[in-house]
Scaffold this motif. Structure first.
Motif, PDB file in Angstrom:
ATOM      1  N   ARG A 165      20.237   0.794   9.260  1.00  0.00           N
ATOM      2  CA  ARG A 165      20.778   1.158   7.939  1.00  0.00           C
ATOM      3  C   ARG A 165      19.708   1.853   7.089  1.00  0.00           C
ATOM      4  O   ARG A 165      19.937   2.907   6.520  1.00  0.00           O
ATOM      5  CB  ARG A 165      21.254  -0.087   7.196  1.00  0.00           C
ATOM      6  N   PHE A 166      18.560   1.209   6.984  1.00  0.00           N
ATOM      7  CA  PHE A 166      17.487   1.743   6.149  1.00  0.00           C
ATOM      8  C   PHE A 166      17.000   3.088   6.685  1.00  0.00           C
ATOM      9  O   PHE A 166      16.839   4.050   5.927  1.00  0.00           O
ATOM     10  CB  PHE A 166      16.326   0.742   6.081  1.00  0.00           C
ATOM     11  N   ALA A 167      16.766   3.147   7.980  1.00  0.00           N
ATOM     12  CA  ALA A 167      16.237   4.368   8.590  1.00  0.00           C
ATOM     13  C   ALA A 167      17.201   5.538   8.447  1.00  0.00           C
ATOM     14  O   ALA A 167      16.779   6.670   8.219  1.00  0.00           O
ATOM     15  CB  ALA A 167      15.912   4.131  10.058  1.00  0.00           C
ATOM     16  N   SER A 168      18.498   5.279   8.557  1.00  0.00           N
ATOM     17  CA  SER A 168      19.465   6.368   8.464  1.00  0.00           C
ATOM     18  C   SER A 168      19.472   7.000   7.070  1.00  0.00           C
ATOM     19  O   SER A 168      19.641   8.210   6.935  1.00  0.00           O
ATOM     20  CB  SER A 168      20.864   5.888   8.839  1.00  0.00           C
ATOM     21  N   VAL A 169      19.257   6.190   6.052  1.00  0.00           N
ATOM     22  CA  VAL A 169      19.181   6.725   4.685  1.00  0.00           C
ATOM     23  C   VAL A 169      17.797   7.316   4.434  1.00  0.00           C
ATOM     24  O   VAL A 169      17.655   8.423   3.914  1.00  0.00           O
ATOM     25  CB  VAL A 169      19.488   5.618   3.648  1.00  0.00           C
ATOM     26  N   TYR A 170      16.759   6.575   4.833  1.00  0.00           N
ATOM     27  CA  TYR A 170      15.383   6.975   4.573  1.00  0.00           C
ATOM     28  C   TYR A 170      15.032   8.297   5.245  1.00  0.00           C
ATOM     29  O   TYR A 170      14.375   9.152   4.665  1.00  0.00           O
ATOM     30  CB  TYR A 170      14.436   5.868   5.043  1.00  0.00           C
ATOM     31  N   ARG A 171      15.478   8.464   6.469  1.00  0.00           N
ATOM     32  CA  ARG A 171      15.156   9.682   7.213  1.00  0.00           C
ATOM     33  C   ARG A 171      16.164  10.804   6.980  1.00  0.00           C
ATOM     34  O   ARG A 171      16.043  11.870   7.577  1.00  0.00           O
ATOM     35  CB  ARG A 171      15.054   9.373   8.704  1.00  0.00           C
ATOM     36  N   SER A 172      17.162  10.584   6.152  1.00  0.00           N
ATOM     37  CA  SER A 172      18.158  11.607   5.778  1.00  0.00           C
ATOM     38  C   SER A 172      18.747  12.300   7.002  1.00  0.00           C
ATOM     39  O   SER A 172      18.601  13.509   7.189  1.00  0.00           O
ATOM     40  CB  SER A 172      17.535  12.653   4.862  1.00  0.00           C
ATOM     41  N   PHE A 173      19.404  11.528   7.838  1.00  0.00           N
ATOM     42  CA  PHE A 173      19.989  12.098   9.043  1.00  0.00           C
ATOM     43  C   PHE A 173      20.951  13.228   8.710  1.00  0.00           C
ATOM     44  O   PHE A 173      21.755  13.130   7.794  1.00  0.00           O
ATOM     45  CB  PHE A 173      20.738  11.023   9.838  1.00  0.00           C
ATOM     46  N   GLU A 174      20.857  14.297   9.476  1.00  0.00           N
ATOM     47  CA  GLU A 174      21.691  15.476   9.279  1.00  0.00           C
ATOM     48  C   GLU A 174      22.978  15.417  10.107  1.00  0.00           C
ATOM     49  O   GLU A 174      23.994  15.938   9.708  1.00  0.00           O
ATOM     50  CB  GLU A 174      20.915  16.747   9.642  1.00  0.00           C
ATOM     51  N   ASP A 175      22.883  14.803  11.275  1.00  0.00           N
ATOM     52  CA  ASP A 175      24.077  14.746  12.123  1.00  0.00           C
ATOM     53  C   ASP A 175      24.088  13.464  12.947  1.00  0.00           C
ATOM     54  O   ASP A 175      23.154  12.669  12.911  1.00  0.00           O
ATOM     55  CB  ASP A 175      24.175  15.981  13.036  1.00  0.00           C
ATOM     56  N   ILE A 176      25.141  13.276  13.703  1.00  0.00           N
ATOM     57  CA  ILE A 176      25.349  12.057  14.473  1.00  0.00           C
ATOM     58  C   ILE A 176      24.319  11.892  15.587  1.00  0.00           C
ATOM     59  O   ILE A 176      23.998  10.773  15.979  1.00  0.00           O
ATOM     60  CB  ILE A 176      26.797  12.015  15.021  1.00  0.00           C
ATOM     61  N   ASP A 177      23.762  12.997  16.084  1.00  0.00           N
ATOM     62  CA  ASP A 177      22.761  12.908  17.148  1.00  0.00           C
ATOM     63  C   ASP A 177      21.493  12.196  16.668  1.00  0.00           C
ATOM     64  O   ASP A 177      20.886  11.431  17.421  1.00  0.00           O
ATOM     65  CB  ASP A 177      22.407  14.302  17.681  1.00  0.00           C
ATOM     66  N   ASP A 178      21.094  12.446  15.409  1.00  0.00           N
ATOM     67  CA  ASP A 178      19.933  11.753  14.842  1.00  0.00           C
ATOM     68  C   ASP A 178      20.183  10.243  14.824  1.00  0.00           C
ATOM     69  O   ASP A 178      19.310   9.440  15.163  1.00  0.00           O
ATOM     70  CB  ASP A 178      19.647  12.230  13.420  1.00  0.00           C
TER      71      ASP A 178
ATOM     72  N   LYS B  31      22.332   8.573  16.711  1.00  0.00           N
ATOM     73  CA  LYS B  31      22.410   8.101  18.091  1.00  0.00           C
ATOM     74  C   LYS B  31      21.008   7.891  18.661  1.00  0.00           C
ATOM     75  O   LYS B  31      20.750   6.885  19.326  1.00  0.00           O
ATOM     76  CB  LYS B  31      23.180   9.091  18.964  1.00  0.00           C
ATOM     77  N   ASN B  32      20.099   8.810  18.375  1.00  0.00           N
ATOM     78  CA  ASN B  32      18.730   8.685  18.872  1.00  0.00           C
ATOM     79  C   ASN B  32      18.044   7.424  18.317  1.00  0.00           C
ATOM     80  O   ASN B  32      17.312   6.747  19.034  1.00  0.00           O
ATOM     81  CB  ASN B  32      17.910   9.929  18.528  1.00  0.00           C
ATOM     82  N   LEU B  33      18.298   7.142  17.055  1.00  0.00           N
ATOM     83  CA  LEU B  33      17.708   5.940  16.445  1.00  0.00           C
ATOM     84  C   LEU B  33      18.273   4.679  17.097  1.00  0.00           C
ATOM     85  O   LEU B  33      17.530   3.753  17.416  1.00  0.00           O
ATOM     86  CB  LEU B  33      17.969   5.925  14.945  1.00  0.00           C
ATOM     87  N   VAL B  34      19.579   4.643  17.300  1.00  0.00           N
ATOM     88  CA  VAL B  34      20.200   3.480  17.939  1.00  0.00           C
ATOM     89  C   VAL B  34      19.666   3.315  19.365  1.00  0.00           C
ATOM     90  O   VAL B  34      19.370   2.193  19.796  1.00  0.00           O
ATOM     91  CB  VAL B  34      21.744   3.600  17.925  1.00  0.00           C
TER      92      VAL B  34
END
Length: 149
Positions: free
Chosen positions: A126-139, A141-144
């Motif tokens: 949750r934190f990383a997805s907001v903090y790193r400002s993901f642009e698309d679903i691939d970003d 998916k890579n984190l997961v």
């Protein structure tokens, strides 16, 4: 110490405990007027490094803001307040250990992510997805995928 409930100036210390790492003292107090109890924390008054934002602004470190952002990521997750407090203590120890007067806010964000990863994988994502400002679903998916390893 003034009572936060009724404002009465006289309170008594009922119990005193030293924090796990000896970094603070926790005191339970009781108001002599309304008999309500509350907790205070005594810790050294140290200056944290200023945070340098991406746009170059400098802001002071605020523990409350750090706690709020961690609690938002940990919302409805099985992590105790004590675990969050310990994580915040570890982050602050690292900030002091750096011995710097300023630190990039991104570095603080990385410290938070490291602690969240230890506490709860969902909160970390949750934190990383907001903090790193993901642009698309691939970003995302890579984190997961990274967390699953």
């Amino acid at each position: 110490m003034k009572c936060p409930f009724c404002g009465h100036a006289e309170t008594q210390v009922v119990e005193t405990r030293i924090g796990e790492d000896g970094d603070f003292i926790r005191r339970r107090r009781q108001c002599s007027a309304c008999d309500k109890r509350f907790t205070t924390y005594e810790r050294p008054d140290l200056t944290f490094p200023a945070l340098v934002k991406k746009d170059g602004r400098r802001v002071e470190y605020k523990r409350e803001k750090l706690r709020a952002s961690m609690n938002l990521a940990l919302r409805k997750r099985p992590v105790s307040t004590e675990q969050v407090d310990s994580a915040i203590e570890r982050i602050e120890e690292k900030l002091f250990g750096l011995g710097l007067r300023e630190i990039a806010s991104s570095r603080l964000g990385e410290l938070v992510m490291r602690e969240l990863k230890k506490l709860d994988k969902v909160a970390y994502v949750r934190f990383a997805s907001v903090y790193r400002s993901f642009e698309d679903i691939d970003d995302f998916k890579n984190l997961v995928d990274e967390v699953r390893k």
